[in-house]
Design a protein around this motif. Structure first.
Motif, PDB file in Angstrom:
ATOM      1  N   UNK A   1       0.798  17.386  26.759  1.00 59.01           N
ATOM      2  CA  UNK A   1      -0.626  17.808  26.058  1.00 59.01           C
ATOM      3  C   UNK A   1      -0.374  18.728  25.175  1.00 59.01           C
ATOM      4  N   UNK A   2      -1.114  19.338  24.187  1.00 50.76           N
ATOM      5  CA  UNK A   2      -2.152  18.370  23.895  1.00 50.76           C
ATOM      6  C   UNK A   2      -2.161  17.091  23.199  1.00 50.76           C
ATOM      7  N   UNK A   3      -3.128  15.854  23.624  1.00 48.17           N
ATOM      8  CA  UNK A   3      -2.674  14.710  22.796  1.00 48.17           C
ATOM      9  C   UNK A   3      -3.209  14.440  21.476  1.00 48.17           C
ATOM     10  N   UNK A   4      -4.099  15.490  21.135  1.00 51.14           N
ATOM     11  CA  UNK A   4      -4.711  15.269  19.927  1.00 51.14           C
ATOM     12  C   UNK A   4      -4.327  16.432  19.082  1.00 51.14           C
ATOM     13  N   UNK A   5      -4.183  16.272  17.821  1.00 53.72           N
ATOM     14  CA  UNK A   5      -3.921  17.578  16.754  1.00 53.72           C
ATOM     15  C   UNK A   5      -4.889  17.745  15.690  1.00 53.72           C
ATOM     16  N   UNK A   6      -4.960  18.813  15.361  1.00 54.35           N
ATOM     17  CA  UNK A   6      -6.118  19.269  14.268  1.00 54.35           C
ATOM     18  C   UNK A   6      -5.479  18.301  12.876  1.00 54.35           C
ATOM     19  N   UNK A   7      -6.268  18.049  12.031  1.00 54.36           N
ATOM     20  CA  UNK A   7      -6.060  17.402  10.784  1.00 54.36           C
ATOM     21  C   UNK A   7      -5.046  17.910   9.900  1.00 54.36           C
ATOM     22  N   UNK A   8      -5.121  19.403   9.616  1.00 57.06           N
ATOM     23  CA  UNK A   8      -4.427  19.916   8.680  1.00 57.06           C
ATOM     24  C   UNK A   8      -2.829  19.977   9.092  1.00 57.06           C
ATOM     25  N   UNK A   9      -2.165  19.433   8.052  1.00 54.52           N
ATOM     26  CA  UNK A   9      -0.534  19.790   8.346  1.00 54.52           C
ATOM     27  C   UNK A   9       0.153  20.535   7.231  1.00 54.52           C
ATOM     28  N   UNK A  10       1.300  21.057   7.361  1.00 56.22           N
ATOM     29  CA  UNK A  10       1.928  21.844   6.472  1.00 56.22           C
ATOM     30  C   UNK A  10       2.117  21.268   4.996  1.00 56.22           C
ATOM     31  N   UNK A  11       2.494  19.756   4.966  1.00 56.02           N
ATOM     32  CA  UNK A  11       2.600  19.318   3.496  1.00 56.02           C
ATOM     33  C   UNK A  11       1.160  19.490   2.851  1.00 56.02           C
ATOM     34  N   UNK A  12       0.104  19.267   3.389  1.00 55.40           N
ATOM     35  CA  UNK A  12      -1.219  19.226   3.042  1.00 55.40           C
ATOM     36  C   UNK A  12      -1.596  20.979   2.377  1.00 55.40           C
ATOM     37  N   UNK A  13      -1.319  21.867   3.401  1.00 56.54           N
ATOM     38  CA  UNK A  13      -1.434  23.076   2.897  1.00 56.54           C
ATOM     39  C   UNK A  13      -0.605  23.344   1.770  1.00 56.54           C
ATOM     40  N   UNK A  14       0.721  23.043   1.445  1.00 54.60           N
ATOM     41  CA  UNK A  14       1.488  23.338   0.352  1.00 54.60           C
ATOM     42  C   UNK A  14       1.024  22.636  -0.946  1.00 54.60           C
ATOM     43  N   UNK A  15       0.520  21.459  -0.648  1.00 54.06           N
ATOM     44  CA  UNK A  15      -0.154  20.677  -1.802  1.00 54.06           C
ATOM     45  C   UNK A  15      -1.336  21.317  -2.162  1.00 54.06           C
ATOM     46  N   UNK A  16      -2.000  21.968  -1.260  1.00 54.53           N
ATOM     47  CA  UNK A  16      -3.200  22.732  -1.711  1.00 54.53           C
ATOM     48  C   UNK A  16      -3.178  23.974  -2.425  1.00 54.53           C
ATOM     49  N   UNK A  17      -2.078  24.368  -2.348  1.00 54.19           N
ATOM     50  CA  UNK A  17      -1.710  25.778  -3.146  1.00 54.19           C
ATOM     51  C   UNK A  17      -1.434  25.054  -4.497  1.00 54.19           C
ATOM     52  N   UNK A  18      -0.502  24.061  -4.634  1.00 54.36           N
ATOM     53  CA  UNK A  18      -0.312  23.515  -6.005  1.00 54.36           C
ATOM     54  C   UNK A  18      -1.538  23.226  -6.490  1.00 54.36           C
ATOM     55  N   UNK A  19      -2.320  22.627  -5.934  1.00 52.40           N
ATOM     56  CA  UNK A  19      -3.914  22.189  -6.555  1.00 52.40           C
ATOM     57  C   UNK A  19      -4.565  23.678  -6.832  1.00 52.40           C
ATOM     58  N   UNK A  20      -4.368  24.485  -5.979  1.00 55.30           N
ATOM     59  CA  UNK A  20      -5.167  25.851  -6.409  1.00 55.30           C
ATOM     60  C   UNK A  20      -4.476  26.412  -7.366  1.00 55.30           C
ATOM     61  N   UNK A  21      -3.395  26.235  -7.926  1.00 55.79           N
ATOM     62  CA  UNK A  21      -2.595  26.779  -9.039  1.00 55.79           C
ATOM     63  C   UNK A  21      -2.661  25.986 -10.388  1.00 55.79           C
ATOM     64  N   UNK A  22      -3.362  24.986 -10.321  1.00 58.62           N
ATOM     65  CA  UNK A  22      -3.547  23.997 -11.538  1.00 58.62           C
ATOM     66  C   UNK A  22      -4.482  24.926 -12.255  1.00 58.62           C
TER      67      UNK A  22
END
Lengths: 446, 325
Positions: free
Chosen positions: B11-32
């Motif tokens: 357990x836990x058998x479910x996980x929150x949606x946000x993962x590390x690659x998404x966070x990193x990609x969002x930083x790139x988007x934020x720097x655009x």
């Protein structure tokens, strides 16, 4: 209405809608029942029946072998077909008494309601609860009579009934609060008498407004009983968090609820107490939510404790597609089992079958120190740090960082964007620290 | 159904949606927005610098992981973030081999050799910049240019060393009086002033920061403590706090560098200490140091203090205060 809340926590998708509206339905008599005689606490109950014996519903099958165990009773009438090992939800092989129901469901004569409640002493009430084999039905299966037996110097003023049901998917307690609100209040009144307190607070998460309404109505007839609406936030149903949210009291590290004047019991436990006193029934059945994307027709079933998950799922129309994961309990703290043959136990509030898409297994990535686990930890711990100590096998440091305070709610793992198994490694640390403490105690004793 | 088909995992058998690659990609988007602003103000050479820097950082990670037989992790987007940030903290007009070598140093030495993602003590992008400045100080500090359209340039015309002086350098040289800096507010806010490639447009950076805040990927804790500390200390010394906030990469540093998870403290209390520490150092370097600007070194110095901060700024345990009372 108090507006306290605990710090941290999370709010996973609830997924309760598929069963929240479904009334409790009695499950069909199973073809075979496996009554576990090995308590969670590790105590073995001594069987007093043998293979071939005819037993009645509610008849005593085994006596507790230790203080932390409770007796077990036959969930229905039938024949004892064997006593032997069975695979339980924890994955261990434990002893069970196997019963083949005869279809009559005849109640034993010993099962009589208690008519002289007014004249009973605290100890007598607690004794009746113990003899009925009642344990905490929220999952931990801690014997209720032990919780009710307080040290001489303890000053308890409040009984707290846990109706939070914060685990996603599960609706068993929700339905109990709707359909048996009177029995929950009745059970609470008996528990109040056993504790010698005059106040009961029933805490319900605000995602169940209908349950709050039903419970408030039932409580209005009982003096000293009140219902408190709680913010929907996991793990609201954890004892310490619940006490904080309902009463604003902090249970210090290493202390138990009674240290701050509270005893917590689950709503389902209160129902089973009422069942014992009013209907003469020991703890032989409970409500189980059978749900998940791989179940054809999810349901809330009133289940004979010891029925296998497979038989219950069959009654729910079987699986849709191929289930990837079968879980006893909720998705946050429940245990994944390797086979549908595992029998239900007294603490099993849900059986969850997840499809391949839902039951994803993630490959952990490196910790990026984002601190989400720390912000979410309801106990104010640093899971990322504990996880590091545990993975390096440095148990002293894990202990110094308060690993033993962990309530194993799983919020840290849930929140981790790198999908690391944080709570799992902290559980490991707790186990290792426990072993070392025990060894140190034995050395001192010599 | 075969039993072996069932997954048995803890357990836990479910996980929150946000993962590390998404966070990193969002930083790139934020720097655009800031990247676009840079290309707008500084031209194609800025775009070339960004592309080369990202390519170098990703290539460095790929090559070193291949050579050391480790799992290739370029898919987690963190090398892209580092590469982009390296371009952003260097002058807009530098020969392309400067960001390339800075990328190889930042990723190769500062990150991969320290154990890869999550194990580096120092911010790889800032170390890349520090490396470039140390190795080719002339090259890395003369690449500052004023945008062709800059009002500030017209305003500042006549000053010495115009083509390579940032507003903070002008302040250091005494060319900007303590109180006349308000003329530069608008150019600095829009990005129409000299500075490192990604730092000039406060507006573009704040748009990106709002995006990260909205995605709940950064909190205001570090940036606010950082910026407020700089503002308070510079105003105590009689300088224009708003000029200091808008210039010299403070906004870039506060929202995108100091908030780097890996090299900042784990828990809220520590993050506040870290922000204040960065602010104090930045203000002191700007006021009394040999460099006109102190953001990069302040953050790097505070990076070194993170293990210590983490140790002393533990969060409060549930019920702990009551236990002591």
């Amino acid at each position: 209405m108090p507006k306290w809340s605990f710090r941290g926590g999370t709010h996973p998708p609830e997924n309760k809608s598929s069963t929240a509206g479904l009334p409790i339905v009695p499950a069909k008599l199973p073809s075979r029942i496996a009554v576990l005689i090995h308590a969670n606490s590790g105590c073995l109950q001594a069987p007093i029946v043998a293979k071939g014996d005819q037993v009645q519903k509610g008849q005593l099958l085994a006596n507790p072998g230790a203080k932390l165990a409770v007796p077990v009773h036959s969930p229905t009438s039938g024949k004892v077909v064997g006593i032997g090992p069975v695979r339980t939800a924890s994955g261990a092989l434990d002893q069970a008494i196997f019963i083949e129901p005869d279809g009559e469901d005849r109640l034993a004569e010993t099962c009589a309601p208690v008519t002289n409640l007014e004249s009973l002493s605290k100890e007598q009430i607690i004794g009746i609860i113990m003899d009925a084999g009642i344990v905490g039905m929220g999952g931990a299966e801690f014997p209720t009579h032990v919780k009710l037996t307080l040290p001489a110097n303890a000053k308890v003023d409040t009984l707290l009934i846990n109706g939070a049901e914060c685990e996603p998917y599960l609706t068993a307690d929700h339905r109990l609060m709707l359909e048996r609100s009177g029995d929950i209040v009745r059970g609470a009144q008996i528990l109040m008498k056993a504790l010698g307190v005059t106040r009961t607070v029933i805490g319900v998460e605000d995602n169940k407004p209908d349950a709050i309404e039903a419970m408030t109505k039932a409580a209005s007839k009982a003096p000293g009983v009140e219902v408190v609406s709680l913010r929907t936030r996991y793990p609201q149903g954890s004892e310490k968090q619940l006490i904080k949210s309902t009463l604003g009291r902090d249970v210090p590290p290493g202390c138990l609820p009674f240290h701050v004047g509270v005893v917590v019991n689950n709503a389902a436990t209160a129902v089973s107490v009422a069942d014992r006193f009013d209907r003469g029934l020991p703890l032989i059945e409970r409500v189980v939510t059978i749900t998940g994307s791989a179940i054809a027709h999810p349901a809330n079933l009133l289940v004979k404790i010891g029925t296998s998950a497979g038989e219950l799922i069959e009654q729910c129309g079987g699986f849709v597609g191929e289930p990837a994961k079968l879980i006893f309990g909720g998705p946050m703290m429940g245990m994944a089992v390797s086979s549908p043959d595992v029998p239900t136990s007294k603490g099993c509030s849900g059986i969850l079958a997840l499809s391949r898409a839902e039951a994803r297994v993630y490959e952990p990535m490196p910790c990026i120190r984002c601190g989400r686990c720390i912000e979410a930890c309801p106990m104010g711990l640093e899971p990322a740090v504990l996880h590091q100590w545990s993975d390096s096998g440095i148990w002293d440091q894990a202990e110094a960082c308060h690993a033993m305070d962990c309530i194993e709610c799983g919020v840290c793992s849930y929140e981790c964007p790198s999908r690391r198994n944080l709570v799992q490694s902290i559980k490991r640390a707790k186990f290792e620290i426990g072993v070392r403490r025990q060894a140190a105690k034995e050395r001192r004793a010599k | 159904m075969a039993d072996s088909m069932l997954i048995v995992s803890p357990a836990p058998h479910i996980r929150a949606g946000l993962d590390t690659p998404t966070i990193m990609r969002d930083v790139v988007i934020a720097l655009l927005p800031a990247s676009v602003a840079a290309v707008h103000y500084f031209g194609w050479q800025a775009a070339l610098s960004i592309v080369c820097s990202i390519a170098a950082a990703v290539a460095a990670e790929f090559i070193l992981e291949k050579l050391t037989h480790r799992t290739v992790t370029i898919g987690d987007w963190s090398a892209v973030v580092t590469g982009l940030l390296i371009a952003m903290v260097l002058p807009p007009h530098v020969p392309v081999w400067v960001p390339i070598l800075a990328g190889f140093f930042g990723i190769g030495v500062v990150k991969v050799l320290f154990g890869g993602l999550g194990y580096n003590l120092f911010n790889p992008a800032l170390m890349g910049r520090a490396f470039a400045v140390a190795a080719w100080s002339a090259m890395a500090t003369t690449g500052y240019v004023w945008p062709a359209s800059a009002n500030g340039a017209i305003w500042a015309r006549g000053f010495d060393a115009m083509s390579t002086a940032t507003p903070l350098t002008l302040l250091k040289m005494g060319e900007i009086g303590a109180t006349s800096a308000s003329k530069l507010y608008l150019p600095l806010f829009m990005g129409n002033a000299a500075g490192s490639l990604g730092e000039t447009s406060a507006l573009a950076l704040l748009i990106g920061a709002v995006y990260l805040l909205w995605r709940e990927e950064i909190s205001l804790r570090i940036p606010m403590f950082y910026i407020a500390t700089v503002a308070v200390i510079t105003s105590l010394y009689g300088q224009d706090p708003l000029f200091h906030v808008l210039s010299g990469g403070l906004i870039l540093g506060a929202f995108f560098m100091a908030t780097d998870y890996v090299t900042s403290p784990l828990n809220p209390k520590g993050q506040a200490i870290f922000g204040i520490g960065c602010g104090v150092l930045t203000a002191l370097i700007r006021l009394f140091g040999g460099y006109p600007e102190g953001v990069a070194y302040s953050i790097l110095i505070m990076n070194a203090a993170v293990p210590l901060i983490d140790r002393f700024a533990r969060p409060r345990r549930f019920g702990e205060v009551k236990a002591r009372a």
